[in-house]
Design a protein around this motif. Sequence first.
Motif, PDB file in Angstrom:
ATOM      1  N   ILE A  70      47.937 -40.194 -91.832  1.00  0.00           N
ATOM      2  CA  ILE A  70      47.499 -41.055 -90.734  1.00  0.00           C
ATOM      3  C   ILE A  70      46.008 -40.820 -90.491  1.00  0.00           C
ATOM      4  CG2 ILE A  70      47.814 -41.596 -88.284  1.00  0.00           C
ATOM      5  CD1 ILE A  70      50.655 -40.277 -88.649  1.00  0.00           C
ATOM      6  N   LEU A  71      45.243 -41.909 -90.387  1.00  0.00           N
ATOM      7  CA  LEU A  71      43.795 -41.840 -90.162  1.00  0.00           C
ATOM      8  C   LEU A  71      43.423 -42.628 -88.910  1.00  0.00           C
ATOM      9  CD1 LEU A  71      40.741 -41.475 -91.084  1.00  0.00           C
ATOM     10  CD2 LEU A  71      41.035 -43.685 -92.210  1.00  0.00           C
ATOM     11  N   SER A  72      42.620 -42.015 -88.057  1.00  0.00           N
ATOM     12  CA  SER A  72      42.027 -42.713 -86.917  1.00  0.00           C
ATOM     13  C   SER A  72      40.518 -42.561 -86.997  1.00  0.00           C
ATOM     14  CB  SER A  72      42.518 -42.115 -85.594  1.00  0.00           C
ATOM     15  OG  SER A  72      43.886 -42.345 -85.412  1.00  0.00           O
ATOM     16  N   ALA A  73      39.798 -43.495 -86.399  1.00  0.00           N
ATOM     17  CA  ALA A  73      38.331 -43.480 -86.417  1.00  0.00           C
ATOM     18  C   ALA A  73      37.814 -43.768 -85.012  1.00  0.00           C
ATOM     19  CB  ALA A  73      37.800 -44.515 -87.394  1.00  0.00           C
ATOM     20  N   LYS A  81      30.267 -41.208 -85.625  1.00  0.00           N
ATOM     21  CA  LYS A  81      31.637 -41.456 -86.076  1.00  0.00           C
ATOM     22  C   LYS A  81      32.390 -40.139 -86.260  1.00  0.00           C
ATOM     23  CE  LYS A  81      30.720 -45.719 -88.585  1.00  0.00           C
ATOM     24  NZ  LYS A  81      30.754 -46.365 -89.906  1.00  0.00           N
ATOM     25  N   ILE A  82      33.637 -40.170 -85.802  1.00  0.00           N
ATOM     26  CA  ILE A  82      34.562 -39.048 -85.984  1.00  0.00           C
ATOM     27  C   ILE A  82      35.857 -39.611 -86.552  1.00  0.00           C
ATOM     28  CG2 ILE A  82      35.983 -37.290 -84.803  1.00  0.00           C
ATOM     29  CD1 ILE A  82      33.117 -36.477 -84.703  1.00  0.00           C
ATOM     30  N   TRP A  83      36.337 -39.005 -87.608  1.00  0.00           N
ATOM     31  CA  TRP A  83      37.635 -39.363 -88.152  1.00  0.00           C
ATOM     32  C   TRP A  83      38.632 -38.269 -87.807  1.00  0.00           C
ATOM     33  CZ3 TRP A  83      36.738 -40.968 -93.961  1.00  0.00           C
ATOM     34  CH2 TRP A  83      36.120 -42.221 -94.002  1.00  0.00           C
ATOM     35  N   ILE A  84      39.883 -38.652 -87.656  1.00  0.00           N
ATOM     36  CA  ILE A  84      40.978 -37.691 -87.522  1.00  0.00           C
ATOM     37  C   ILE A  84      42.024 -38.058 -88.563  1.00  0.00           C
ATOM     38  CG2 ILE A  84      42.763 -36.708 -86.045  1.00  0.00           C
ATOM     39  CD1 ILE A  84      41.058 -37.352 -83.648  1.00  0.00           C
ATOM     40  N   ILE A  85      42.410 -37.072 -89.340  1.00  0.00           N
ATOM     41  CA  ILE A  85      43.411 -37.284 -90.388  1.00  0.00           C
ATOM     42  C   ILE A  85      44.557 -36.298 -90.183  1.00  0.00           C
ATOM     43  CG2 ILE A  85      43.903 -37.194 -92.861  1.00  0.00           C
ATOM     44  CD1 ILE A  85      40.914 -37.878 -93.324  1.00  0.00           C
ATOM     45  N   THR A  86      45.763 -36.827 -90.065  1.00  0.00           N
ATOM     46  CA  THR A  86      46.964 -35.990 -90.063  1.00  0.00           C
ATOM     47  C   THR A  86      47.616 -36.151 -91.421  1.00  0.00           C
ATOM     48  OG1 THR A  86      47.293 -36.216 -87.680  1.00  0.00           O
ATOM     49  CG2 THR A  86      49.206 -35.555 -88.984  1.00  0.00           C
ATOM     50  N   GLU A  87      47.843 -35.023 -92.085  1.00  0.00           N
ATOM     51  CA  GLU A  87      48.404 -35.049 -93.432  1.00  0.00           C
ATOM     52  C   GLU A  87      49.853 -35.528 -93.412  1.00  0.00           C
ATOM     53  OE1 GLU A  87      46.591 -34.812 -96.048  1.00  0.00           O
ATOM     54  OE2 GLU A  87      44.814 -34.198 -94.945  1.00  0.00           O
ATOM     55  N   ALA A  88      50.309 -36.023 -94.549  1.00  0.00           N
ATOM     56  CA  ALA A  88      51.642 -36.610 -94.668  1.00  0.00           C
ATOM     57  C   ALA A  88      52.742 -35.627 -94.268  1.00  0.00           C
ATOM     58  CB  ALA A  88      51.871 -37.105 -96.094  1.00  0.00           C
ATOM     59  N   ASP A  89      52.581 -34.365 -94.603  1.00  0.00           N
ATOM     60  CA  ASP A  89      53.622 -33.386 -94.270  1.00  0.00           C
ATOM     61  C   ASP A  89      53.497 -32.862 -92.841  1.00  0.00           C
ATOM     62  OD1 ASP A  89      51.458 -31.634 -94.388  1.00  0.00           O
ATOM     63  OD2 ASP A  89      52.268 -30.437 -96.038  1.00  0.00           O
ATOM     64  N   ARG A  90      52.506 -33.388 -92.093  1.00  0.00           N
ATOM     65  CA  ARG A  90      52.267 -33.043 -90.684  1.00  0.00           C
ATOM     66  C   ARG A  90      51.934 -31.558 -90.488  1.00  0.00           C
ATOM     67  NH1 ARG A  90      52.283 -37.919 -91.474  1.00  0.00           N
ATOM     68  NH2 ARG A  90      53.557 -39.390 -90.308  1.00  0.00           N
TER      69      ARG A  90
END
Length: 101
Positions: A70-73, A81-90
Amino acid sequence: MKNQMTHLNRLLARFPLGRVVATPGALKALEEANQTPFEFVEKHQTGNWGELCEEDKDENEFSVRNGFRILSAYRTRLDEKIWIITEADRSVTTLLRPEEY
């Protein structure tokens, strides 16, 4: 009212974050803007994807339901700009600047 909304948002978490980490660039951008990671992480976890196109928002909705990344911007008050990435396995959620990806 704001405290009630913050509490409500915490109850509406849509997925686990795992360990939350941040890159040096993201931490610097947040510090310069006098903002904390938590305001962005809370938006991310409750499904406010920030500045994504509709197609990417739809992809995030699919990813929440099906266990993908999951990616948010977002932008800080100073327009960084700041991105947040939650990996698939959480297992981990990372705050980073796009150029650090």
